[in-house]
Enzyme design. Structure first.
Site, PDB file in Angstrom:
ATOM      1  N   GLU A 133      17.041  65.622  34.397  1.00 28.32           N
ATOM      2  CA  GLU A 133      16.504  64.324  33.990  1.00 28.32           C
ATOM      3  C   GLU A 133      15.707  63.651  35.107  1.00 28.32           C
ATOM      4  O   GLU A 133      14.758  62.925  34.854  1.00 28.32           O
ATOM      5  CB  GLU A 133      17.620  63.397  33.510  1.00 28.32           C
ATOM      6  CG  GLU A 133      18.226  63.807  32.167  1.00 28.32           C
ATOM      7  CD  GLU A 133      19.334  64.831  32.293  1.00 28.32           C
ATOM      8  OE1 GLU A 133      19.577  65.321  33.426  1.00 28.32           O
ATOM      9  OE2 GLU A 133      19.963  65.166  31.271  1.00 28.32           O
TER      10      GLU A 133
ATOM     11  N   PHE B  92      33.508  60.380  25.586  1.00 28.44           N
ATOM     12  CA  PHE B  92      32.853  61.507  26.242  1.00 28.44           C
ATOM     13  C   PHE B  92      31.386  61.148  26.535  1.00 28.44           C
ATOM     14  O   PHE B  92      30.663  60.698  25.657  1.00 28.44           O
ATOM     15  CB  PHE B  92      32.921  62.754  25.361  1.00 28.44           C
ATOM     16  CG  PHE B  92      32.197  63.928  25.966  1.00 28.44           C
ATOM     17  CD1 PHE B  92      32.634  64.497  27.150  1.00 28.44           C
ATOM     18  CD2 PHE B  92      31.050  64.443  25.373  1.00 28.44           C
ATOM     19  CE1 PHE B  92      31.962  65.554  27.727  1.00 28.44           C
ATOM     20  CE2 PHE B  92      30.361  65.503  25.941  1.00 28.44           C
ATOM     21  CZ  PHE B  92      30.819  66.056  27.127  1.00 28.44           C
TER      22      PHE B  92
END
Lengths: 205, 585
Positions: free
Chosen positions: B74, B136
Site C-alpha cells: 500500500e 479482524f
C-alpha cells in the site's frame, strides 16, 4: 513602514481560544492534536452548541506566549471544518467556571459557621439529602478554589469543576458571520479581509 | 414587430426541457467509482483486501473506464498516486483495505500533507456494527490519519458517498492541496441506494480555499520592489500547484529579479533561464544562500521557509524587507516575519504584481550571483561534473543524462545524496518534471512515485534516480512494473553507503560510521527476476553507452552505476548555521 513587525506579548499568560466549528465527529481530535503536537498543555476545554444553530463552540484555555497562540489559532482555523478561531487574553473576556461541592449534611446543619462561609462564597444548594448536600458556585478559578480550601476542614467529600466558558467582550456573536459563510461567493466585507486589516490585533482568516 | 425583436425571436432557443434526473439503484461501491470517473480520474492505484472487497468487485465491471494498477504494497500505492498527481496536476487516488492496508498508507499521507499533494485515499473499514469491537483488521484509521490529512471522514451509510467524495476531491485539490482520506465501512460499500448522479462540490461553508486578493497589499509589495536595489525572488511549489508558471515567468522577466528555487519549486522555471540563479537551502547553490543575507527585498512566492531552506532562522535575511505570496494564510509569518504578506492564489496575485512593478534589469546584482557561480564551479561543480578521479561521481552521471535527455525527462528522486546531486544538476525545460519527497524526506518514495508519474504523463520519459539504500525500501514495486509493463527507467546510484548519513557522520560525528554501511543485492539480477532488463556499470567509458541503451530501450530498464563511496555533497549549510555560512568544502 517597519522592516518587520514585532510581537507584542513575549511573556506566557493565559489565553482563551474560541473556536466555531461544524458539529462533526472527529473534530475534537483534530483540534486537540494541534496542541499535543506542539507539546502544549490544554488547561481547560469546553465544547457545546453555540448561539448559531448547528455551530459548535470550543473554549480552550492555554498558557503561552502570544506568538505561539496566534500561530496555533491560524492552524486551527485552517482546518476544513473550523469556521473561525479567535484568541483573547483575560482582559478581553468575561469568564466563569462552575463548581460543585459535596459536603456531609450533618456538618452543614450543625455548624453555622459553614453556612456563613457558603453565603460569603455565593454558593447555592442544589441537592439536600440526609447524608450529603451538594452546593454549586461559579466564578474564577481562585474563587472556586478558595471555597474548596474553606470546606476541606468540614469533610468535603467530592469536588468537581467545569471548564472555562468565556464571552469575548467586543464580539457581536456568530449569527451575522454565519450568513457570510453560507454565501458561496463572499462579498468584499467578509471575514477574510480582517486578516489583512487587523492582523496585528486579532487573528482571523 | 421591430427588427430587434425579430432577431430575438428567430434566435430564441427551443424551450428548455429540464432533464429529469433519473435515479437508479447503485451500491456504495459503484458510487465510489462513479465519483472517480466524474472527477476525471483515469488511473487508481491500490491493493485489495477483505474490507474493501465490495469496491474491488465493482471495479471488475468498471475496468474499461477506470484503470486500476495493482501495486505490491500500500505504501507503493500511495507513492504512485503521489507521482501521478505531481506529473499530471490531477488528484491521485489510492485504494487500500482496512487495518494494515490503511496503516501502510500513513507514510504517503504524511508525505503528501507536507508536500501539498492532492490525493484521495479510500480505505475499506469493517462493518459499522463491528466498529470498536477489535474486529479482524479493524484499526482506528480516522484517528491515526487525522494529523496527516487535510480532511478525513468515515462513511457508514452509502447514501453519503456521492456528496462525501465530491467534498473529498474538492478539498484535496483546492486552496493549498493535500491528502484526504475517506474510510468506508463494508456495509456502506455493499448497501444499495437510489443514486441520482454526481454533483461536484464547489462550496463548503467552513472552508475558504482562497481569499479575495487585496489590491493595497499588492501595491505595497510593488512599491517595495520598485524601490529595491538588490531584490531577490525565492519560489516554491506554489507556482506549480497554482499552475502559474507563465505568470511567474512574466513577473521575473519584467522585474528583472534573479530567482532561486526550493527543491519542490524546481522545474517551475526552466533551469537555463537567465534569471534562474539556482537552488536554495542546505545543499543549494552558493550564490542564492550567500546573497539571501545581502538582498534588500526578498520576495517569496509559494514557499514555506522550511528549516532546510532558511538555516538558522534568527540569521536569515534579517537585513531584507520581506514579501510573502502564499495561498495558505497560516504560512504567512509562520517562520519568517513578513513586511508585506500577500495572501492569495499566485495565479491571481502574480499578474497583479507584474502590472505594477517597473521593467528593470539589475546587471550588477545578477553579476554577484554569477560570480558566486564561478567560485562554486571552481570549488565544487567542475570536479563533480568532470571528475579527475578514477571512480565516477553522481554529478557526472547526471551531466551525461542531461546531455542525452536535453532536460525533457521527468526526474523522480528518492532521498539522500543522490537526490541533492540530481536536483542540483538535472536540467529541466518543463514544469511538473521534478518529483521528489521534499518535506518528509521519505526514502523509498522514488520507485513507486516514478510508476505513478508515468501513468500521469504517459508521453514523457520518466527516470527514477535512487540510492542503493532507498531502492531497497520499496524494491517490491518492481513487481508492479513487471505486471503493468509501465516504462520507467531506473537509475541506481550506488555508493555502497547510506551516503547522506555517512556524510554527516564524517563531518560532525568524527567519522564514526554507525550503521551506514549497507549491503545490496545484485540489483541487475533482481531486475532480471522481474523480467526487467538492466546492467551495472563501474567504468567511466561504459557510462554513456549504458545511459543511451537505457533511454533507448523499449520498456523499463534498470541501470546501476557504481559511484565514489565517500563523496560528499557540497556546498553545505550545516545544521544550526546561517545561510551565509554556506561551506564549499
Amino acid at each position: 513602514m517597519p522592516l518587520r513587525r514585532i510581537d507584542i506579548h513575549m511573556n506566557k499568560q493565559e489565553y482563551t481560544i474560541t473556536v466555531y466549528t461544524e458539529n462533526h465527529i472527529g473534530l475534537l481530535v483534530r483540534i486537540a492534536t494541534m496542541f499535543s503536537r506542539r507539546k502544549i498543555n490544554i488547561e481547560s476545554l469546553n465544547t457545546s452548541p453555540s448561539e448559531a444553530e448547528g455551530i459548535h463552540r470550543f473554549t480552550i484555555v492555554i498558557n503561552e506566549i502570544e506568538e505561539v497562540v496566534q500561530k496555533l489559532a491560524r492552524q486551527i482555523e485552517k482546518q476544513v471544518e473550523v469556521l473561525k478561531a479567535y484568541y483573547n487574553n483575560n482582559d478581553e473576556i468575561v469568564w466563569q467556571e462552575l463548581a460543585l461541592y459535596k459536603v456531609p449534611t450533618d456538618e452543614i446543619a450543625e455548624k453555622v459557621k459553614v453556612e456563613r462561609l457558603l453565603r460569603e462564597h455565593g454558593a447555592r444548594a442544589v441537592v439536600i439529602r440526609k447524608d450529603y448536600t451538594i452546593f454549586e458556585t461559579s466564578g474564577h478559578r481562585e474563587e472556586t478554589d478558595k471555597l474548596v480550601e474553606v470546606l476541606a476542614p468540614y469533610g468535603l467529600i467530592e469536588f468537581v469543576r467545569s471548564a472555562r466558558v468565556a464571552i469575548i467582550k467586543n464580539s457581536k456573536g456568530f449569527h451575522e458571520k454565519l450568513k457570510e459563510f453560507d454565501e458561496a461567493e463572499p462579498g468584499e466585507e467578509v471575514i477574510e479581509n480582517e486578516f489583512l486589516d487587523r492582523r496585528e490585533e486579532v487573528f482571523t482568516m | 414587430m421591430s427588427t430587434m425583436e425579430q432577431v430575438k425571436t428567430s434566435k430564441a432557443p427551443a424551450p428548455e426541457v429540464k432533464p429529469v434526473k433519473e435515479t437508479r439503484e447503485l451500491s456504495g461501491s459503484q458510487a465510489v467509482l462513479e465519483a472517480c470517473i466524474a472527477e476525471k480520474v483515469d488511473t487508481v492505484f491500490g491493493y485489495p483486501g477483505g474490507a474493501i472487497m465490495p469496491i474491488y468487485d465493482a471495479l471488475y465491471d468498471y475496468n474499461d473506464q477506470l484503470k486500476h494498477i495493482l501495486v505490491r504494497h500500500e505504501q507503493g500505492g500511495i507513492h504512485a498516486a503521489q507521482g501521478y498527481a505531481r506529473s499530471s496536476g490531477k488528484v491521485g487516488v489510492v485504494f487500500a483495505t482496512s487495518g494494515p492496508g490503511a496503516t501502510n498508507l500513513v507514510t504517503g499521507l504524511a508525505d503528501a500533507m507536507i508536500d501539498s499533494t492532492p490525493l484521495v485515499a479510500i480505505t475499506g473499514q469493517v462493518f459499522a456494527h463491528l466498529l470498536g469491537t477489535d474486529a479482524f483488521q479493524e484499526t482506528d484509521v480516522i484517528n491515526i490519519t487525522t494529523p496527516v490529512t487535510k480532511w478525513n471522514y468515515q462513511v457508514t451509510d452509502a447514501t453519503e458517498i456521492p456528496s462525501v467524495l465530491a467534498k473529498a476531491f474538492y478539498i484535496a485539490k483546492s486552496g493549498r492541496p493535500g491528502p484526504v482520506l475517506i474510510d468506508i465501512t463494508k456495509n456502506a460499500q455493499i448497501q444499495k441506494f437510489p443514486y441520482s448522479g454526481y454533483t461536484k462540490c464547489n462550496h463548503i461553508r467552513s472552508y475558504r480555499p482562497k481569499p479575495i486578493v487585496r489590491k493595497e497589499y499588492i501595491e505595497e509589495a510593488a512599491k517595495l520592489i520598485n524601490e529595491a536595489q538588490k531584490p531577490f525572488v525565492v519560489f516554491g511549489q506554489g507556482v506549480i500547484l497554482g499552475k502559474a508558471e507563465k505568470e511567474f515567468r512574466a513577473f521575473v522577466e519584467k522585474s528583472g529579479i534573479p530567482a532561486a528555487w526550493t527543491i519542490l519549486g524546481l522545474s517551475a522555471l526552466p533551469t537555463d533561464h537567465p534569471l534562474n540563479v539556482g537552488m536554495l537551502g542546505m545543499h543549494g547553490n552558493y550564490g542564492p544562500n550567500l546573497l539571501t543575507n545581502e538582498c534588500d527585498v526578498l520576495i517569496a512566492v509559494g514557499m514555506r521557509f522550511d528549516d532546510r531552506v532558511t538555516g538558522r532562522l534568527d540569521k536569515y535575511a534579517r537585513q531584507a524587507k520581506l514579501i510573502h505570496l502564499d495561498i495558505d494564510p497560516s504560512e504567512i509569518d509562520k517562520n519568517v516575519k513578513t513586511t508585506v504578506g500577500v495572501w492569495g492564489d499566485c495565479k491571481e496575485t502574480l499578474p497583479m504584481l507584474t502590472k505594477l512593478v517597473n521593467a528593470r534589469v539589475y546587471p550588477q546584482w545578477v553579476d554577484r550571483f554569477r560570480e558566486c557561480d564561478k567560485e562554486e564551479i571552481r570549488e565544487v561543480i567542475q570536479e563533480e561534473l568532470n571528475p579527475t578521479t578514477e571512480i565516477m561521481t553522481m554529478g557526472e552521471v547526471i551531466r551525461n543524462m542531461n546531455e542525452i535527455t536535453g532536460g525533457n525527462a521527468i526526474i523522480v528522486t528518492d532521498v539522500g545524496q543522490h537526490q541533492m546531486v540530481a536536483c542540483r544538476y538535472a536540467k529541466f525545460n518543463e514544469s511538473k518534471s521534478n518529483i521528489t519527497s521534499g518535506g518528509l524526506g521519505t526514502m523509498g518514495f522514488a520507485l513507486p512515485a516514478a510508476i505513478g508519474a508515468k501513468f500521469g504523463a504517459p508521453d514523457r520519459t520518466v527516470i527514477a534516480i535512487i540510492g542503493d539504500g532507498g531502492v531497497q525500501m520499496t524494491i517490491q514495486e518492481l513487481g508492479t512494473i513487471m505486471q503493468t509493463g509501465v516504462d520507467v527507467k531506473i537509475m541506481i546510484l550506488n555508493n555502497e553507503f547510506l551516503g547522506m548519513v555517512r556524510q554527516w557522520q564524517q563531518l560532525f560525528n568524527d567519522k564514526r560510521y554507525s550503521f551506514v554501511d549497507i549491503a545490496s543485492p545484485d540489483f541487475v539480477m533482481v531486475a532480471k527476476g522481474y523480467g526487467i532488463e538492466g546492467q551495472k556499470v563501474s567504468k567511466r567509458e561504459d557510462l554513456r553507452p549504458a545511459l543511451e541503451t537505457m533511454l533507448k530501450s523499449k520498456g523499463s530498464y534498470l541501470l546501476e552505476v557504481m559511484v565514489g563511496k565517500e563523496n560528499n555533497v557540497f556546498p553545505m549549510v550545516p545544521q544550526g548555521c546561517s545561510v551565509s555560512e554556506v561551506r564549499l568544502k
